[in-house]
Each structure stands twice: as structure tokens, then as C-alpha cells.
Design a protein around this motif. Structure first.
Motif, PDB file in Angstrom:
ATOM      1  N   GLY A 285     -10.976   0.815   1.720  1.00  0.00           N
ATOM      2  CA  GLY A 285     -10.914   2.259   1.931  1.00  0.00           C
ATOM      3  C   GLY A 285      -9.507   2.743   2.223  1.00  0.00           C
ATOM      4  O   GLY A 285      -9.223   3.943   2.190  1.00  0.00           O
ATOM      5  N   GLY A 286      -8.581   1.769   2.503  1.00  0.00           N
ATOM      6  CA  GLY A 286      -7.187   2.116   2.721  1.00  0.00           C
ATOM      7  C   GLY A 286      -6.420   2.040   1.409  1.00  0.00           C
ATOM      8  O   GLY A 286      -6.983   2.221   0.325  1.00  0.00           O
ATOM      9  N   PHE A 287      -5.111   1.742   1.497  1.00  0.00           N
ATOM     10  CA  PHE A 287      -4.290   1.670   0.292  1.00  0.00           C
ATOM     11  C   PHE A 287      -3.577   0.322   0.214  1.00  0.00           C
ATOM     12  O   PHE A 287      -3.428  -0.376   1.222  1.00  0.00           O
ATOM     13  N   ASP A 288      -3.133  -0.024  -0.989  1.00  0.00           N
ATOM     14  CA  ASP A 288      -2.445  -1.298  -1.180  1.00  0.00           C
ATOM     15  C   ASP A 288      -0.988  -1.199  -0.738  1.00  0.00           C
ATOM     16  O   ASP A 288      -0.625  -0.276   0.008  1.00  0.00           O
ATOM     17  N   TYR A 297      -2.408   2.777  -4.383  1.00  0.00           N
ATOM     18  CA  TYR A 297      -3.749   2.778  -4.939  1.00  0.00           C
ATOM     19  C   TYR A 297      -4.774   2.519  -3.839  1.00  0.00           C
ATOM     20  O   TYR A 297      -4.619   1.596  -3.033  1.00  0.00           O
ATOM     21  N   LYS A 298      -5.807   3.334  -3.842  1.00  0.00           N
ATOM     22  CA  LYS A 298      -6.874   3.200  -2.848  1.00  0.00           C
ATOM     23  C   LYS A 298      -7.662   1.924  -3.103  1.00  0.00           C
ATOM     24  O   LYS A 298      -8.041   1.640  -4.239  1.00  0.00           O
ATOM     25  N   ILE A 299      -7.894   1.163  -2.047  1.00  0.00           N
ATOM     26  CA  ILE A 299      -8.626  -0.103  -2.170  1.00  0.00           C
ATOM     27  C   ILE A 299     -10.124   0.177  -2.253  1.00  0.00           C
ATOM     28  O   ILE A 299     -10.724   0.712  -1.323  1.00  0.00           O
ATOM     29  N   GLN A 300     -10.713  -0.179  -3.378  1.00  0.00           N
ATOM     30  CA  GLN A 300     -12.138   0.060  -3.599  1.00  0.00           C
ATOM     31  C   GLN A 300     -12.975  -1.093  -3.039  1.00  0.00           C
ATOM     32  O   GLN A 300     -12.560  -2.251  -3.094  1.00  0.00           O
ATOM     33  N   HIS A 374      -2.580   9.140   3.544  1.00  0.00           N
ATOM     34  CA  HIS A 374      -2.883  10.090   2.475  1.00  0.00           C
ATOM     35  C   HIS A 374      -2.514   9.541   1.096  1.00  0.00           C
ATOM     36  O   HIS A 374      -2.608  10.252   0.089  1.00  0.00           O
ATOM     37  N   GLY A 375      -2.066   8.276   1.053  1.00  0.00           N
ATOM     38  CA  GLY A 375      -1.755   7.651  -0.223  1.00  0.00           C
ATOM     39  C   GLY A 375      -0.393   7.962  -0.785  1.00  0.00           C
ATOM     40  O   GLY A 375      -0.183   7.882  -2.002  1.00  0.00           O
TER      41      GLY A 375
END
Length: 411
Positions: A285-288, A297-300, A374-375
Motif C-alpha cells: 500500500g506504500g511506494f517503492d 510506484y504504489k506497491i500492490q 503521496h507518491g
């Protein structure tokens, strides 16, 4: 008929009516209770079943997935190699020697001694990389050296060229969890592809033996798939090669047992407490780390579907030495814990987790990551992390733990 008798008759009829109503209600309640008990038994049974599946290999984490479209992943089948696991596994040896921590000189600036961490993608490699660098920093400080110990944190086979004295270690993970995580990280999260069970199965097939190849020298040219008539000799070769891996490495940690692994490594080599407390680099749910195309990129979240689960339970395990590697790594960790004393390790793990919580409370808000919540890319992270998203907030963490452990009553 007297008034008294009439009243008794009315009373009796009322009593019978009330009794009949009560019996109906109780019978209804009884039926409902039976239904509830049956449902609870079913749920308990299923819960025990799921826990049994998950306990086949020790695990502190679970693959997250939408419950509406996924089925529980089946346990890995017992391989032909199971009778030999104990013979191949090892007890990691304790040592307070830190000769591997030497400073590079002007005569040999590219020193090939030191700590070597062989990174394997999606095995908590960012966490282990941070631990390796913090160990190098804290051991150097303990020895009174001006700079951290030489440290080599890389994917691939750079460890082949290492020179003694050195400290070689790596981390392994449940094979299907690692491969699925890699698929979601690169294909879904970064490239924006849609989930496709056939693509995931193809990926899993291609990634067989990925971890074993990554950490074993000469594995690239080893014929994993041979004639079935040579099955026995092939198995012996695989066992010998696996044994060589565990004789070569000073330590092999397990992703699902990272706290235990780091604590055991600390106890074996008397590493300082602050060297193994690391803030989490990535969360679902965070980012790489923002390095791919300079974009965050948002971690799926990872998940599987029934078709994939079926493949994992059957074909995926055939000729896949990562299952043997993972099993031997767990067995070796268990043996070493018994050697050190299970109660001692248990207390140290609890202590480590308290220190980790303390570090999170005091340093998490201060740590600067490559991607904001916020990415958006954040260049200031270079001052907080060793590189990328590795060891972000490490200066705060190490200071906090050093101060906390000066007086052990605070821990």
C-alpha cells in the motif's frame, strides 16, 4: 360450575397455552443453537486446517489477497530430499572474531575482504542490506575504526571473488511467496499489467530454482533437468551442491523468521544491538524506492487464484530446489537456536522487538524515504538512507538503541 372452578379451568388453559408457546420457542431456540454450534465447528475446523497449512513451514507473514477470489495456498509436498535435510543442515558456529572488518588501504583501495551479503530479490533484501551496513558501521565503531568495515551488498555472484577474511550471508524466503511477490512488484505495480493467472503460472515456472541459483556458485551451468534414468545420481549431486552452500555461508537468514534470524546472528557474532534494528523499507500500500524510471510506484497487494494455487501444489514443486534450500535453512536455524538455548533466544527476540518498537516510536517520523506518502520523489532521502530505500533513518535508529542499551533497565 363454581367461579373458582371456572377460574381454575381458565388458568389451566392459559398455563397449557403458555407452556405450548414456551416449548415452541425453546424448540426453535434449540434448533438455532444446533445450527450455530455446527457452523462454529465448521469454522473451527477450517481455521485449524488453514493454520495447519501455514505451519508446514514456519511463517510470521501471510500472502495478502482478496478473500472473495482466492483459495488458501496448499502446503508444499514432501520432497524426495526430506530424509536428507538433517544431514545437509548445519549449526552456524559462534565467533567473536572480526578480522573481516579491516580498513582499505591506499595500496589496496578495492578490498575484497569484509562483509558480503548476497541479495535475492523479494526476500526482504532491503532490510537485510540495511542490517549488513549497520553491522559494518557498528562493528567498526566498536573496534575504534574511523570508517565502516568493507561491505559488499549485491545481487549476483560477486561473492565468488571475495578474499578471506570475510563474512558471507544471505536471506531465503518461501519459494512461492518470493516468486509471487516478484511478479506483483515488477509486472503489476511497476509495469501496470493486469493480473493474469496464466502469466503468473508462466512466471512461477520460469523462476524455479531462482534463490538457489542466486546464492550458489556454478549453479548456472548445472543440469537440473536430466534423464530420469540418472535420477539417483542427479539427486546426490543436488544434495552435495546444497551441502556445499551451507558449508560456504556463515549464515543464511529466513525472511519469515527475520527477527529470530537477526537475533541469532547477533548472538553468534556478538554484534551490537543497534546493528540489527532496521526500519521497514516497504509496506503493502506504500511506494517503492522510486528508482525505476525515476517514478514512485504504489506497491500492490499480492494474491492468487485457484488455478495458480493448484499449479503451486503440483507442478511448481517438481525439480525446484528452492524448496530444499528453504527447508534446510529453517532446519539450520532451528538447530542453531537449540545450540544457543531456546529460552535464551526467545528472550532476546522479545528484547529485540521492544528495541525495534522504541526505534519506530522515535525515528519513523524523522526517517525520509525516496518516495513521499503521496507518491512524489524525495531527493532529501539521500541524507536519511544508505542508498535507495535501504536503511532510511539509520542514524536516528542507531543513536536511540545505543542510548537505550546503556542502561539495560530501560529495555
Amino acid at each position: 360450575m363454581s367461579k373458582l372452578n371456572r377460574r381454575k379451568g381458565v388458568s389451566n388453559r392459559n398455563d397449557l397455552s403458555t407452556l405450548s408457546t414456551l416449548l415452541f420457542r425453546y424448540r426453535f431456540i434449540g434448533v438455532m443453537m444446533i445450527v450455530i454450534v455446527c457452523v462454529r465447528i465448521s469454522l473451527i475446523h477450517n481455521g485449524l486446517y488453514l493454520r495447519a497449512l501455514e505451519s508446514f513451514f514456519p511463517s510470521d507473514t501471510r500472502l495478502s489477497f482478496p478473500m472473495s477470489i482466492s483459495t488458501p495456498q496448499p502446503p508444499p509436498l514432501k520432497g524426495w530430499w526430506e530424509p536428507y535435510v538433517d544431514a545437509v543442515s548445519v549449526i552456524y558456529q559462534p565467533s567473536n572474531q572480526t578480522q573481516w572488518c579491516e580498513q582499505a588501504s591506499t595500496l589496496a583501495p578495492q578490498k575484497k575482504t569484509g562483509m558480503y551479503l548476497v541479495k535475492v530479490t523479494k526476500t526482504a533484501s532491503s532490510t537485510s542490506a540495511a542490517a549488513a551496513l549497520q553491522i559494518a558501521e557498528s562493528v567498526a565503531l566498536k573496534k575504534g575504526l574511523a570508517k565502516p568495515c568493507p561491505t559488499h551488498v549485491r545481487h549476483g555472484s560477486s561473492y565468488k571473488s571475495r578474499q578471506d577474511p570475510s563474512f558471507l550471508w544471505t536471506v531465503v524466503r518461501q519459494p512461492h511467496k518470493r516468486d509471487i511477490s516478484e511478479y506483483f512488484h515488477f509486472e503489476i505495480s511497476r509495469r501496470g499489467e493486469k493480473y493474469d493467472s496464466k502469466d503468473l503460472i508462466r512466471h512461477l515456472e520460469e523462476k524455479k530454482n531462482k534463490q538457489f541459483k542466486s546464492i550458489s556458485k556454478g549453479m548456472e551451468s548445472y543440469p537440473l533437468l536430466g534423464n530420469t534414468s540418472q535420477r539417483t545420481s542427479k539427486q546426490l549431486q543436488e544434495l552435495e551442491l546444497m551441502s556445499s552452500v551451507f558449508q560456504t555461508y556463515d549464515f543464511i537468514a529466513v525472511t519469515e523468521r527475520m527477527d529470530e534470524s537477526l537475533v541469532v546472528m547477533k548472538l553468534l557474532h556478538q554484534f551490537p544491538d543497534e546493528s540489527i534494528v532496521v526500519l521497514n523499507s516497504k509496506t503493502s500500500g506504500g511506494f517503492d524506492d522510486g528508482k525505476y524510471k525515476q517514478t514512485c510506484y504504489k506497491i500492490q497487494k499480492s494474491y492468487t487464484t485457484e488455478e495458480v494455487d493448484h499449479y503451486i501444489a503440483k507442478d511448481y514443486q517438481k525439480d525446484n530446489l528452492d524448496f530444499l534450500l528453504y527447508t534446510v535453512a529453517n532446519q539450520s536455524l532451528d538447530k542453531t537456536i537449540e545450540f544457543l538455548g531456546r529460552e535464551r533466544v526467545k528472550k532476546e527476540v522479545m528484547r529485540h522487538r521492544k528495541l525495534h518498537q522504541l526505534a519506530e516510536d522515535l525515528c519513523l517520523k524523522k526517517a525520509v524515504y525516496p518516495c513521499t506518502k503521496h507518491g512524489k520523489p524525495n531527493r532529501k532521502s539521500a541524507q536519511s538512507c544508505y542508498f535507495g530505500d535501504v536503511g532510511c533513518g539509520h542514524k536516528c535508529v542507531m543513536d536511540v538503541i545505543r542510548n537505550a542499551t546503556k542502561d539495560e533497565t530501560n529495555v
